[in-house]
Write a protein that holds these residues in place. Structure first.
Motif, mmCIF file in Angstrom:
data_model
loop_
_atom_site.group_PDB
_atom_site.id
_atom_site.type_symbol
_atom_site.label_atom_id
_atom_site.label_comp_id
_atom_site.label_asym_id
_atom_site.label_seq_id
_atom_site.Cartn_x
_atom_site.Cartn_y
_atom_site.Cartn_z
ATOM 1 N N GLN A 42 -22.713 7.245 8.862
ATOM 2 C CA GLN A 42 -22.586 8.655 8.158
ATOM 3 C C GLN A 42 -22.169 8.090 6.679
ATOM 4 N N VAL A 43 -23.012 8.678 5.810
ATOM 5 C CA VAL A 43 -22.593 8.461 4.302
ATOM 6 C C VAL A 43 -21.409 9.040 3.878
ATOM 7 N N LEU A 44 -20.653 8.276 3.232
ATOM 8 C CA LEU A 44 -19.226 8.684 2.599
ATOM 9 C C LEU A 44 -19.332 8.988 1.149
ATOM 10 N N PHE A 45 -18.667 9.756 0.569
ATOM 11 C CA PHE A 45 -18.798 9.973 -0.741
ATOM 12 C C PHE A 45 -17.243 10.142 -1.624
ATOM 13 N N ASP A 46 -16.137 9.540 -0.586
ATOM 14 C CA ASP A 46 -14.662 9.381 -1.320
ATOM 15 C C ASP A 46 -14.360 8.335 -1.761
ATOM 16 N N SER A 47 -15.064 7.176 -1.890
ATOM 17 C CA SER A 47 -14.505 5.900 -2.511
ATOM 18 C C SER A 47 -14.072 6.021 -4.113
ATOM 19 N N ASN A 48 -13.255 5.260 -4.408
ATOM 20 C CA ASN A 48 -12.866 5.144 -5.898
ATOM 21 C C ASN A 48 -13.151 3.738 -6.349
ATOM 22 N N MET A 49 -13.900 2.786 -5.571
ATOM 23 C CA MET A 49 -13.885 1.465 -6.016
ATOM 24 C C MET A 49 -15.504 1.200 -6.505
ATOM 25 N N ILE A 50 -15.324 0.331 -7.517
ATOM 26 C CA ILE A 50 -16.627 -0.187 -7.878
ATOM 27 C C ILE A 50 -16.494 -1.738 -7.780
ATOM 28 N N SER A 51 -17.375 -2.269 -6.986
ATOM 29 C CA SER A 51 -17.276 -3.668 -6.806
ATOM 30 C C SER A 51 -18.762 -4.073 -7.018
ATOM 31 N N THR A 52 -18.653 -5.151 -7.913
ATOM 32 C CA THR A 52 -20.130 -5.780 -8.378
ATOM 33 C C THR A 52 -20.297 -6.645 -7.046
ATOM 34 N N ASP A 53 -19.569 -7.420 -6.431
ATOM 35 C CA ASP A 53 -20.082 -8.169 -5.310
ATOM 36 C C ASP A 53 -18.943 -8.355 -4.009
ATOM 37 N N ALA A 54 -17.918 -9.039 -4.178
ATOM 38 C CA ALA A 54 -17.199 -9.087 -2.894
ATOM 39 C C ALA A 54 -16.308 -7.734 -2.713
ATOM 40 N N CYS A 55 -16.102 -7.425 -1.569
ATOM 41 C CA CYS A 55 -15.397 -6.209 -0.904
ATOM 42 C C CYS A 55 -15.073 -6.633 0.255
ATOM 43 N N ALA A 56 -13.891 -5.730 0.840
ATOM 44 C CA ALA A 56 -13.477 -6.019 2.237
ATOM 45 C C ALA A 56 -12.834 -4.571 2.350
ATOM 46 N N THR A 57 -12.900 -4.094 3.626
ATOM 47 C CA THR A 57 -12.466 -2.789 4.341
ATOM 48 C C THR A 57 -11.842 -3.222 5.495
ATOM 49 N N ILE A 58 -10.953 -2.309 5.846
ATOM 50 C CA ILE A 58 -10.438 -2.434 7.388
ATOM 51 C C ILE A 58 -9.799 -1.107 7.844
ATOM 52 N N SER A 59 -10.055 -0.679 8.915
ATOM 53 C CA SER A 59 -9.488 0.258 9.697
ATOM 54 C C SER A 59 -8.591 -0.039 11.037
ATOM 55 N N ASP A 60 -7.935 0.718 11.668
ATOM 56 C CA ASP A 60 -7.007 0.622 12.600
ATOM 57 C C ASP A 60 -7.620 0.799 13.727
ATOM 58 N N ARG A 61 -7.065 0.450 15.001
ATOM 59 C CA ARG A 61 -7.558 0.395 16.358
ATOM 60 C C ARG A 61 -8.416 1.577 16.669
ATOM 61 N N ASP A 62 -8.123 2.633 16.328
ATOM 62 C CA ASP A 62 -8.682 3.938 16.447
ATOM 63 C C ASP A 62 -9.944 4.052 15.552
ATOM 64 N N GLY A 63 -10.194 3.402 14.456
ATOM 65 C CA GLY A 63 -11.345 3.503 13.707
ATOM 66 C C GLY A 63 -10.680 4.265 12.500
ATOM 67 N N ASN A 64 -9.662 4.561 12.289
ATOM 68 C CA ASN A 64 -8.930 5.353 10.813
ATOM 69 C C ASN A 64 -8.862 4.132 9.867
ATOM 70 N N LEU A 65 -9.301 4.857 8.512
ATOM 71 C CA LEU A 65 -9.320 3.817 7.639
ATOM 72 C C LEU A 65 -7.726 3.633 7.159
ATOM 73 N N GLN A 66 -7.738 2.194 6.804
ATOM 74 C CA GLN A 66 -6.302 1.777 6.469
ATOM 75 C C GLN A 66 -6.415 1.419 4.827
ATOM 76 N N PHE A 67 -7.403 0.606 4.359
ATOM 77 C CA PHE A 67 -7.352 0.512 2.998
ATOM 78 C C PHE A 67 -8.770 -0.333 2.827
ATOM 79 N N TYR A 68 -9.072 -0.218 1.505
ATOM 80 C CA TYR A 68 -10.107 -1.213 0.913
ATOM 81 C C TYR A 68 -10.206 -1.981 -0.369
ATOM 82 N N THR A 69 -10.771 -3.175 -0.762
ATOM 83 C CA THR A 69 -10.545 -3.697 -1.749
ATOM 84 C C THR A 69 -11.630 -4.388 -2.298
#
Length: 915
Positions: A42-69
Motif C-alpha cells: 500500500q502506498v503511504l503519504f505520511d513521510s516527512n523524510m527526503i533521502s537522496t540515497d541511503a535510508c532505513a526503516t524499522i517496524s516492531d514484531r507486529d509490523g507497526n512503524l517504530q522509526f525511519y532515518t
C-alpha cells in the motif's frame, strides 16, 4: 576482545525480531510503502523524510512503524524528529525535516538489539567520520523513542563505504559488514562485526587478502541465506571491477572466493553497476546498471554517452560462471540513473527509478517473480505510482536474512502426499500449519494430501527463539488425468496365433482426451507402473507376448500429475482379400533420377469398398509398409501419392479403431516416353534441321510457338526458326502416357563487313573490323589463327602490304567471308650496294585504285631535296641524286596522297641509308 556498550539496558523481555520488521518502507522524497503479510504494498503519504540515497526503516514484531532515518535525521512513528534525533547537522545548521540534505557519502542501517526489547542500533557511514553507531530506546517518551547515545565511533577514518547485515548461524546474533580502503595499497578490506544478543559488539573479523578494488559508491548486499555478498562499484569511466560476488561464512565472518562478473559483453564498453539484490532463495542476483560510454580501441580516450541506457540484469548464481546465464530484463534509453534494488517480504524485488540523487521520479519498478530464471522473473517498469511523492536513488536497507523465511513447497497433485517445510535463519522450535482446506498440523515438516483440486493458501506459524513468525504461500493442487477404464486395442493378425505388432500409443484416443497432449508410459506389470520402472522401451512397435494381454499405462499430464490404468491387446485374423493394382504415368524426378507416378488414393477407397464389399462406415487408411499399417505410423494422407513402382498397404478400421483387415496394393509406374533432343538447333546455309522421335514411343506431335501441330510423324525437319515442343506418347497397361520437351531452332545469318579502319605508317599498324550479323564471330588475318568471339576485333602489328581479313561464325555454320586490306609501310633502312637485298627504298602497300596520285619527297638532314617519288613514274629511290651516291645518314620524307574523292592525306617519317 569484545567491545561493550557504555550504558545500561533495562531488560523487559527476551525476544527476537521477525519479518514484520520490514513491513514499513520510507525513502526518497516523502515516499512510503506498507506490506502486510505477503501481499502487494500500500502506498503511504505520511513521510516527512527526503533521502537522496541511503535510508532505513524499522517496524516492531507486529509490523507497526517504530522509526525511519536518512542517516542525518531520525523520525519517529508520529513522523516528527525524535528527541536527540539529529545525527548529522545539515549545511548551515537547522533541523528542518523537509530541507534537502547535503550531498555527502553515507550509508545507514538499523539493527535491533535482540535481548533488549525496543532497543536499536543505527549504524551510519559518512565520508569524514567513518562508521559510527547510535542507540535508540523506543521505551521512552510513550513509545516515540529517544536517541540515548549518539555517534559513537566504531571504525573511524576515511575510505569506509558500504553496509549490510545478516544473521549469524546461531540465528540470534547479527553480522554487520562494512568495507574500508586500505591505507597501504589500492585494495579494500571487509570488516565483519558480530553484534551479540546482549548488544555487545565484538572486534571486527577483517578479510584483507582478496585484492578487491572496492569503492564507496555502489551498494553491497548479503544474500538472504547469508552465504554470499554482492558488491557494486560505481565506476563511470573504467572498464573493469564494476561488480563482484564473494562467499561468506556466517559462522566465523570470513569473506573469500572473489569473482568478478561482467557488466558488459561488448569490447571497450563501460557499464557501471549500482544497485544489487538477491532473490529470497538466494539463487539469483539482480543488478541495476547504466551504460556510460565507450573507450576508443587501443587508446585511453573515453567517449561518454549523451543519452544513457539504464539496464537491469539477472545473474544465475547456480552456474559456476554466473555471467554465462546473464539475462537482460529491461533496457531503456532515457535520463534515468541506476538506482537501488530491495527485496520485500512478499518475495518481490523493487527498483528505485530516479534521474539523479536530486531529481526523482514518481515510480518504482517491480520484479514480480525473482525466483524464476530469465525473463520469467517478469520485470514491470513504472508499476508502483508514488505520486505526489517520488523515488530517489535509494530504498530502505534491512537485515537481509529477514527475507529468508519462506515456505518451501511445490504445486502438487490431487491425492498425492505433498511435503511442506519453512526455510529460515534459526532453528524452529514449533510450527502450526493451516493447509487452507480445513486441515492443520503441528509437525515442523509435515506431509499433507489434498482431497480436492484448486488453489490453497498455506499458512505456517513458526516459533524461533521464543518469537512467532507467520508466513504464507499459495499452492496449486492439480487434477489427475481422467482415464476411461476397460479399453482394448484390436490388431489384425496375419495368422491365428493371437500375436501381432501394436502401436500402444493408439490407445490414447480411447483411454484419455487426445487434445490434452499427456505423456503415456507403458508397463507389462502393475507394480512396474506404480514404481515407474521397466517401461516398455518401444511402444510404437510392441509385439504382445501372449494373446489377450493386459498392458498397464501411466498417464502424466502437463502438471506432472499421473494416473494408472490398464487395457487389453487382441490380435484377430481377418482376410481382407485381394486389392487390384494401380497404374500411373511416370514423370522423371530430376533430383533422384527416378520415374515417379502420381496415384489417386482418395479415389481408390471407393474401388476397394466395392471390391471387398466394405461398408461406408469402415475407415480405410494407407501406409508405406506392413509394419506402418500394423502400428498406424507414417500414414499416407495425401489425396495423390507420388511413388516409384512399389507396394503400399491399406488398413481397414471401424470407428472404435478395431482393425478389420490389412492388405497390400501394388503400384505400377508406366515407362517414361523417351525424348532425346537438344535444347537448341541451328539452321546453317539454309540446310533444314532434321530431328527424329524415339522409336520406343507410339505417337508423336511437333508443335510450334503458336501451339499449332506442324507434324505428327516420328521424323521432323524445318527451315523455320522458332521455339518448338515435341510431345511423345506411349500406351502401357491401357494408359497413354506422354512426355514433352521444348527446343529452339535458330538461323545464323551470313556475316557482312560493316566497318574496317586501318592505322598504318606507325610502329603498331592496326586493323579494326566490325561485322553485322546475329551470331558471335571469330577473326583471322591471312587465314592463320582465329581469335575473338564478338562482332568486332582489332588486329595489332599488322605487316605492311596486302593483308586478307577472314571472318567466320563461332558455330562454323556459314562460309568464311574475307576482304583484302592494304596497309601502308616503309623500310626503316636500306642498303643500296647492288647485292639484291634492300637495294631500294619506297612506300609499301599502296593500293593504286584507292589514290588519284601519290608523291613522296625525300630530304637530307639539312632539308635539301634529294629525291621525289610517285605512283606512276618513279616508285623507289636508289640512294643517288643526279647520279651521285649520297652518304650513309638519316633522311626524312613527306607523303602526300590525293584520294579518289580529292581529299588530301599527308604523313611524315624518317629512315636510314646504310652503305
Amino acid at each position: 576482545m569484545r567491545k561493550y556498550l557504555l550504558f545500561s539496558f533495562i531488560i523487559i523481555s527476551t525476544s527476537i525480531f521477525c519479518q514484520n520488521e520490514t513491513n514499513n518502507w520510507y525513502f526518497g522524497e516523502k515516499a512510503g510503502l506498507y506490506f502486510e503479510l505477503q501481499e502487494n504494498p500500500q502506498v503511504l503519504f505520511d513521510s516527512n523524510m527526503i533521502s537522496t540515497d541511503a535510508c532505513a526503516t524499522i517496524s516492531d514484531r507486529d509490523g507497526n512503524l517504530q522509526f525511519y532515518t536518512n542517516g542525518i535525521n531520525v523520525w519517529n512513528k508520529n513522523h516528527t524528529i525524535m528527541i536527540n534525533g539529529v545525527l548529522l547537522e545539515p549545511l548551515g545548521g537547522g533541523v528542518d525535516p523537509t530541507q534537502l540534505e547535503p550531498d555527502v557519502l553515507l550509508n545507514v542501517i538499523i539493527v535491533p538489539i535482540t535481548d533488549r526489547n525496543n532497543m536499536y542500533y543505527i549504524f551510519t557511514v559518512t565520508s569524514s567520520s567513518g562508521l559510527r553507531y547510535s542507540v535508540i530506546d523506543m521505551n521512552l517518551n510513550n513509545g516515540s523513542g529517544e536517541i540515548v547515545d549518539k555517534n559513537r565511533d566504531l571504525l573511524a577514518g576515511i575510505g569506509i563505504g558500504k553496509l549490510s547485515a545478516v544473521h549469524h548461524t546461531d540465528g540470534k546474533s547479527i553480522w554487520l559488514m562494512s568495507t574500508r580502503k586500505n591505507d597501504n595499497d589500492e585494495y579494500t578490506s571487509f570488516y565483519a562485526y558480530k553484534i551479540n544478543t546482549d548488544g555487545s559488539i565484538d572486534n571486527p573479523i577483517i578479510t584483507d587478502n582478496l585484492f578487491y578494488k572496492g569503492l564507496q559508491e555502489g551498494v553491497m548486499k548479503f544474500s538472504p541465506d547469508g552465504k554470499r555478498i554482492a558488491c557494486a562499484n560505481y565506476r563511470p569511466q573504467e572498464l573493469s571491477d564494476h561488480l563482484m560476488i564473494f562467499d561468506f561464512d556466517s559462522a566465523n565472518g570470513i569473506v573469500n572466493n572473489k569473482r568478478n562478473l561482467l557488466t558488459s559483453f561488448t569490447f571497450f564498453e563501460v557499464v557501471s553497476a549500482y544497485g544489487v539484490e538477491f532473490s529470497n532463495d538466494s539463487k539469483y542476483l539482480y543488478v541495476s546498471l547504466i551504460r556510460q560510454g565507450m573507450f576508443t580501441e587501443n587508446s585511453t580516450d573515453f567517449q561518454p554517452e549523451t543519452i544513457r541506457k539504464n539496464i537491469l540484469y539477472q545473474y544465475d548464481l547456480a552456474n559456476p560462471n554466473p555471467q554465462q546465464n546473464a539475462t537482460s530484463l529491461h533496457e531503456e534509453v532515457s535520463e534515468l540513473s541506476a538506482g537501488s534494488l530491495q527485496l520485500a517480504k512478499n518475495g518481490k524485488i523493487y527498483r528505485a527509478l530516479s534521474i539523479s540523487d536530486t531529481q526523482g521520479t514518481e515510480f518504482l519498478g517491480e520484479i514480480i517473480s525473482p525466483e524464476n530464471f530469465g525473463v520469467d522473473a517478469n520485470y514491470v517498469n513504472n508499476v508502483i505510482n508514488l505520486t505526489p511523492n517520488k523515488s530517489r536513488l535509494g530504498l530502505p536497507t534491512f537485515i537481509q536474512s529477514y527475507f529468508r523465511t519462506r515456505i518451501l513447497a511445490e504445486n502438487g497433485c490431487l491425492g498425492i502426499s505433498m511435503p511442506f517445510e519453512v526455510d529460515t535463519y534459526a532453528d524452529i522450535a514449533s510450527a502450526n500449519w493451516d493447509f487452507g482446506d480445513g486441515n492443520i498440523s503441528n509437525q515442523i515438516n509435515p506431509q499433507h494430501t489434498y482431497t480436492n483440486s484448486g488453489n490453497f493458501t498455506v499458512t505456517a506459524n513458526i516459533n524461533i527463539n521464543n518469537r512467532n513468525i507467520t508466513v504464507t504461500k499459495k499452492v496449486r493442487v492439480h487434477e489427475l488425468p481422467n482415464l476411461i477404464e476397460n479399453q482394448e486395442l484390436i490388431q489384425c493378425d496375419n495368422d491365428t496365433d493371437g500375436i501381432s505388432i501394436f502401436n500402444l500409443y493408439n490407445i490414447r484416443d480411447k483411454i484419455t482426451n487426445p487434445i490434452l497432449n499427456e505423456d503415456l508410459f507403458f508397463y507389462e506389470k502393475r507394480i512396474d507402473a506404480d514404481q515407474d520402472v521397466n517401461r516398455i522401451p518401444n511402444p510404437e512397435v510392441y509385439t504382445n507376448t501372449n494373446p489377450n494381454q493386459e498392458i498397464f499405462i501411466r498417464v502424466v499430464n502437463q502438471n506432472n500429475c499421473y494416473e494408472i490404468s490398464s487395457f487389453f491387446l487382441y490380435a484377430v485374423f481377418v482376410d481382407l482379400g485381394n486389392i487390384s493394382e494401380m497404374y500411373a504415368c511416370g514423370n522423371l524426378d530430376t533430383e533422384t533420377n527416378n520415374v515417379i507416378g502420381r496415384f489417386p488414393l482418395a479415389d481408390k477407397r471407393d474401388d476397394i469398398r466395392s471390391e471387398v464389399n466394405l461398408t461406408s462406415s469402415t475407415n480405410l487408411r494407407f501406409f508405406p509398409t506392413l509394419l506402418d499399417a500394423q502400428t498406424t505410423q507414417n500414414e499416407i494422407t495425401a489425396r495423390f501419392y507420388n511413388s516409384i513402382s512399389s507396394t503400399i498397404w491399406v488398413r481397414a478400421e471401424e470407428n472404435d479403431l478395431k482393425c478389420t483387415g490389412i492388405a497390400p496394393i501394388s503400384l505400377f509406374v508406366n515407362s517414361y516416353p523417351v525424348i532425346d533432343l537438344d535444347d537448341t538447333y541451328i539452321i546453317c546455309n539454309d540446310v533444314p534441321v532434321f530431328l527424329s522421335g524415339d522409336s520406343f514411343n507410339d505417337r508423336f506431335e511437333w508443335i510450334n510457338s503458336n501451339n499449332d501441330i506442324v507434324s505428327t510423324k516420328k521424323d521432323f525437319n524445318t527451315t523455320i526458326p522458332d521455339t518448338y515442343t515435341h510431345i511423345a506418347y506411349r500406351t502401357e497397361n491401357n494408359i497413354e502416357c506422354s512426355n514433352s520437351k521444348s527446343f529452339t531452332v535458330t538461323k545464323i545469318d551470313l556475316p557482312v563487313f560493316d566497318r574496317i579502319e586501318t592505322i598504318d605508317l606507325s610502329n603498331d599498324n592496326k586493323i579494326h573490323v566490325s561485322i553485322l550479323g546475329n551470331e558471335i564471330y571469330e577473326f583471322s588475318i591471312n587465314n592463320s589463327n582465329f581469335s575473338g568471339r564478338s562482332n568486332e576485333y582489332t588486329f595489332h602489328n599488322v605487316p605492311a602490304g596486302i593483308n586478307n581479313i577472314y571472318v567466320r561464325d563461332f558455330s562454323l555454320c556459314n562460309n568464311i567471308i574475307q576482304k583484302q586490306i592494304f596497309v601502308l609501310g616503309y623500310p626503316k633502312f636500306f642498303t643500296p650496294n647492288n647485292d639484291g637485298v634492300n637495294d631500294l627504298w619506297g612506300i609499301i602497300g599502296v593500293n593504286k585504285n584507292m589514290y588519284e596520285s601519290m608523291e613522296v619527297i625525300i630530304f637530307n638532314r639539312y632539308g635539301k631535296l634529294v629525291a621525289v617519288l610517285d605512283n606512276k613514274n618513279k616508285s623507289y629511290w636508289d640512294g643517288t641524286n643526279n647520279g651521285e651516291k649520297l652518304p650513309s645518314t638519316d633522311y626524312w620524307f613527306t607523303i602526300k596522297f590525293i584520294t579518289k574523292d580529292n581529299s588530301i592525306v599527308k604523313k611524315n617519317g624518317h629512315f636510314s641509308l646504310i652503305r
